[in-house]
Design a protein around this motif. Structure first.
Motif, PDB file in Angstrom:
ATOM      1  N   ASP A 401      19.646  34.320  19.407  1.00 14.89           N
ATOM      2  CA  ASP A 401      18.728  35.021  18.605  1.00 14.89           C
ATOM      3  C   ASP A 401      18.954  34.295  17.128  1.00 14.89           C
ATOM      4  OD1 ASP A 401      21.008  36.209  18.252  1.00 14.89           O
ATOM      5  OD2 ASP A 401      20.245  37.936  17.101  1.00 14.89           O
ATOM      6  N   TYR A 420      18.585  41.312  21.011  1.00 12.45           N
ATOM      7  CA  TYR A 420      17.042  41.344  20.693  1.00 12.45           C
ATOM      8  C   TYR A 420      16.566  42.399  20.754  1.00 12.45           C
ATOM      9  CZ  TYR A 420      17.092  36.182  22.071  1.00 12.45           C
ATOM     10  OH  TYR A 420      17.227  35.105  21.862  1.00 12.45           O
ATOM     11  N   TRP A 450      19.865  44.714  23.464  1.00 11.04           N
ATOM     12  CA  TRP A 450      18.424  44.357  23.617  1.00 11.04           C
ATOM     13  C   TRP A 450      17.734  45.595  23.841  1.00 11.04           C
ATOM     14  CZ3 TRP A 450      15.538  45.680  27.586  1.00 11.04           C
ATOM     15  CH2 TRP A 450      15.950  45.797  28.833  1.00 11.04           C
TER      16      TRP A 450
END
Ligand code: AHR
Length: 647
Positions: A401, A420, A450
Motif C-alpha cells: 500500500d 487497506y 483491511w
C-alpha cells in the motif's frame, strides 16, 4: 445458517443466453495455487477486545491499578444502618507488581445490614442461569478481623442476590481465597455487580479480585466461550498479534513487553494501551498462543521493533540490540524446547509443547517513522532472526500500500504487510486491478489489516464515533470484492486479515469503527462483514481459476479443490437490481446439475446489532440446472458463493 431447500433466486437453466452479463471461468488450466493460509485473523487490545471482551475476566480494575487517584469501578455498599469507606493504599502491598491495594473499612454493620464494596464490571457483570462463577480474591485483614466476608452476585438495584458465598480465616498476611458462586434459575442479565460485604466492623485489604465465568475448554484465565466459538467458525489459518498499534505502544516504555505478560496473573502489572485505557495483560503472550491453538491457527508474531506511536525510535546498532534480544527470547518462548531458557519458562508456565511458528513481523506500520530508521532496524532484526532461526520468514511492515521507494531495500523481506482501510466505493473501483502488475518474484504479500467502510469519512475520523460500531451490508460488499481480488491473486497474496476484529459496543467501549464482531457483557453478534468473511474462508479450493467479468459490474473469483473437483465461485453484485448472470465454465466435461449456494443479501443499509443479531445472515440454498453454461440470478446487493461439482 438457515437451510432452505428452494430459493426465490430462481435459476434459469438456459444455455448461451446471448446478451446477458457474463462471468467466465477457465477450469482447464489453474492459474496457480491458493495460499493455504490465505484467511486469518488480526488482533490487538483495541475497543476492549480482551479486557471487557474475549478475555473472560468480569471484574474491571481488578488490581486497583487503573487510576492512581481513585478506585474506579469500585463503590461503597451500605444502607441506613451500616457504614463503610474505601481507599487506595500503597502500604504493605501484595507484591511489587500489585503495588496498590483497596482498603475497605467497615465502621458499622451487622448480620442484617452488611457493608462493603461493589464492582460494576465491564458495563455490567453478566449473569446466566445455573452457572458457576469462579472468584479468586487476594486479601488480608486487621488483627481483630478474620471474617467471614460475603461475596455475592447482586442485581444493580441490590434487590436480587443471584449467587453468594463466603471466605473466612483472613489473617494479617496476604492470602489467596477461591470460591464458586453458583446461580440458580435466573433470567440472563448484564445488570449485576459483584458485592463484597462484612457483617461487623473491621478493615480488610484487597490486592486483586477476579471473577471468571465458565471459559472456552475450561481453560483457567481463559476466553469467553461465545466469542471464541464465533472466531473458530471463521476457520482462520493464522492469528496476527499483538498488533497493530498495541505492539508499538505510545512510548518505548509502554510497548508490548512480552515478559511482563506471562506467569501468574498476580505477577502481571498490566500497562497503558495506546487506545486510551489500561490493559491488565491478563491476556498475555501464552494466552495469545493458546488462542491460536483453540482455533487450530498458527501464530503470526509481531515483535516490537524500536518505534513507538508518539514518534520515539531506537537507533539501529548498539541501542537497538536489547530489543533484538527481547524479540529473539520471545521467539524462543514460542518455539524453543525445554532445554532452552525461554522454552523452559513456557514449560513452567504450563505449556510443554513448543508452538509452530513460521512468520515474524518486525514492528507495525513503520512508514510512520519520520526518522527513516526502519531499513536499518529491519535489517538488524532480520539478520538476527535468520541467524538463529533460518527457517523463519520475516515480514516488513512497509507493504504494497506504500510507495515502492519507501520499501525496505537493504534486505529482501520474505513478505511485506500492506494495510487497506478503504471506502466500499474505493474497493469496488480498485479491486478489479488489484495486484495485477505485481512482480511475482518479489516478496510475498500479506494484507495484515483491511476493512471497507460505508461512511464518507475514514475509521480514524472522530465522526466514526457517531456511527454504529459494526458495518452494514454496503461495507460487506466492499469487503467481498477486495477478498475476491486477494483470492484471485493468492499465489502472491499469501495471507489476509480484517481489522479490527472485536468491539465492545457499550458507550465508551470503542476507539474505532468498523469492526467485525460486536458484543456486550452477555451477547455477541457478527456484522455482515463477519458473515462475508466466513463465506469466503469456509469455501475455498486450492487452485486459482482464471475468471473474467464481461459487460458487468459483477466481481468475483473462482477456485477449485483439486481433490474433490468442487468449484467455488464467489460473486458480488453491488447493484440495486437483480442481475441474471451467464456463468460459463470452460474446461470441464460436465457438472453435477445440483449445487449449493450461500447468499448474503438485503438492503444496503441493513446491519446487525445486539438487539437484531440476525438481520443480515447468509442463507444456504440448493441450486438446480447447473451446466458448464448456465444463468444464475444474483439478488440486488448480494454476495453469493456457489459450490459446484465438476465431473
Ligand atoms: O486496526 C486499527 C489500527 O489501524 C491498527 O492498530 C494500526 O496498525 C492501524 O493504523
Amino acid at each position: 445458517m438457515k437451510k432452505l431447500l428452494t430459493t426465490w433466486l430462481g435459476i434459469l437453466s438456459v444455455s448461451g443466453f446471448a446478451g446477458l452479463p457474463t462471468f467466465t471461468i477457465d477450469a482447464g488450466q489453474p492459474l496457480g495455487k491458493v495460499s493455504p493460509k490465505l484467511y486469518g485473523l488480526m488482533t490487538e487490545e483495541i475497543n476492549h477486545s480482551y479486557d471487557g471482551g474475549l478475555y473472560a475476566e468480569l471484574i474491571q480494575n481488578r488490581a486497583f491499578l487503573d487510576n492512581a487517584a481513585t478506585p474506579v469501578h469500585w463503590s461503597v455498599v451500605n444502607d441506613e444502618s451500616s457504614a463503610a469507606s474505601i481507599a487506595l493504599d500503597s502500604v504493605n502491598p501484595f507484591n511489587d507488581q500489585l503495588a496498590i491495594s483497596l482498603r475497605l473499612t467497615v465502621a458499622q454493620a451487622d448480620k442484617k445490614h452488611g457493608a462493603g464494596v461493589a464492582n460494576d464490571g465491564y458495563w455490567g457483570i453478566p449473569v446466566q442461569p445455573k452457572t458457576s462463577y469462579r472468584a479468586s480474591i487476594l486479601a488480608r485483614a486487621e488483627a481483630d478481623f478474620s471474617g467471614p466476608v460475603t461475596v455475592s452476585l447482586v442485581s444493580e438495584d441490590g434487590r436480587t442476590v443471584y449467587a453468594t458465598g463466603n471466605i473466612s480465616k483472613l489473617t494479617k498476611a496476604w492470602k489467596k481465597f477461591e470460591l464458586i458462586l453458583k446461580t440458580g434459575k435466573v433470567a440472563p442479565t448484564t445488570q449485576a455487580r459483584l458485592v463484597i460485604t462484612l457483617d461487623r466492623p473491621g478493615t480488610v485489604w484487597f490486592g486483586m479480585v477476579s471473577l471468571f465465568p465458565p471459559t472456552w475448554n475450561d481453560q483457567p484465565n481463559g476466553f469467553r466461550k461465545d466469542l471464541m466459538q464465533m472466531l473458530v467458525d471463521l476457520n482462520p489459518k493464522f492469528l496476527r498479534f499483538p498488533g497493530g498499534n498495541y505492539v508499538e505502544g505510545d512510548t518505548v516504555e509502554t510497548r508490548f513487553e512480552w515478559k511482563k505478560t506471562i506467569g501468574p496473573i498476580e505477577e502481571r502489572h498490566g500497562h497503558p494501551c495506546p487506545w486510551g485505557y489500561r490493559s491488565t495483560d491478563g491476556l498475555g503472550l501464552l494466552e495469545f498462543l493458546k488462542w491460536c491453538e483453540a482455533m487450530r491457527a498458527e501464530p503470526v508474531l509481531a515483535v516490537y521493533a524500536g518505534y513507538s506511536l508518539k514518534g520515539a525510535h531506537v537507533n539501529p546498532g548498539a541501542d537497538l540490540e536489547p530489543f533484538v534480544q527481547e524479540a529473539l527470547e520471545e521467539i524462543e518462548y514460542v518455539m524453543g524446547d525445554q532445554h532452552t531458557k525461554w522454552g523452559a519458562q513456557r514449560v513452567k508456565d504450563g505449556h510443554p509443547a513448543p508452538f509452530r511458528l513460521n512468520y515474524v513481523e518486525i514492528g507495525n506500520e513503520d512508514w510512520f517513522d519520520k526518522s527513516k530508521s526502519y531499513d536499518g532496524r529491519f535489517a538488524q532484526f532480520h539478520d538476527a532472526i535468520k541467524a538463529k532461526y533460518p527457517q523463519l520468514k520475516t515480514i516488513s511492515t512497509i507493504g504494497d500500500d506504500q510507495p515502492k521507494a519507501s520499501w525496505v531495500k537493504s534486505r529482501k523481506p520474505d513478505m511485506i504487510d500492506g494495510h487497506y482501510y478503504r471506502s466500499a466505493e474505493e474497493f469496488l473501483r480498485m479491486s478489479p486491478g488489484y495486484a495485477k502488475g505485481y512482480d511475482r518474484n518479489g516478496p510475498e504479500i500479506f494484507v495484515g489489516e483491511w476493512a471497507a467502510y460505508e461512511t464518507s469519512f475514514p475509521p480514524w475520523d472522530k465522526l466514526s464515533q457517531k456511527e454504529p460500531p459494526t458495518p452494514n451490508l454496503t461495507a460487506a460488499i466492499g469487503d467481498s470484492v477486495f477478498m475476491a481480488a486477494m483470492e484471485r491473486n493468492s499465489d502472491l497474496i499469501k495471507m489476509q486479515c480484517y481489522a479490527p476484529l472485536l468491539v465492545n459496543v457499550n458507550p465508551g467501549g470503542r476507539q474505532w469503527r468498523p469492526n467485525m464482531v460486536g458484543y456486550d457483557a452477555l451477547s455477541a453478534y457478527g456484522s455482515p462483514s463477519y458473515y462475508a468473511f466466513q463465506m469466503f474462508s469456509r469455501n475455498v479450493g486450492d487452485e486459482i481459476l482464471s475468471t473474467a467479468s464481461v459487460e458487468t459490474s459483477i466481481q468475483g473469483s473462482a477456485t477449485r479443490d483439486s481433490r474433490t473437483g468442487d468449484i467455488f465461485i464467489k460473486l458480488v453484485n453491488p447493484q440495486a437490481n437483480a442481475v441474471p448472470l451467464n456463468i460459463q465454465i470452460n474446461g470441464v466435461a460436465s457438472l453435477a446439475s445440483k449445487g449449493s449456494a450461500i447468499t448474503l443479501a438485503g438492503n444496503p443499509d441493513d446491519s446487525n446489532s445486539i438487539t437484531q443479531p440476525k438481520n443480515v445472515i447468509p442463507l444456504a440454498t440448493t441450486t438446480r440446472g447447473v451446466k458448464p453454461d448456465f444463468t444464475y440470478t444474483l439478488p440486488p446487493h448480494s454476495i453469493v458463493v456457489l459450490k459446484l461439482k465438476a465431473r
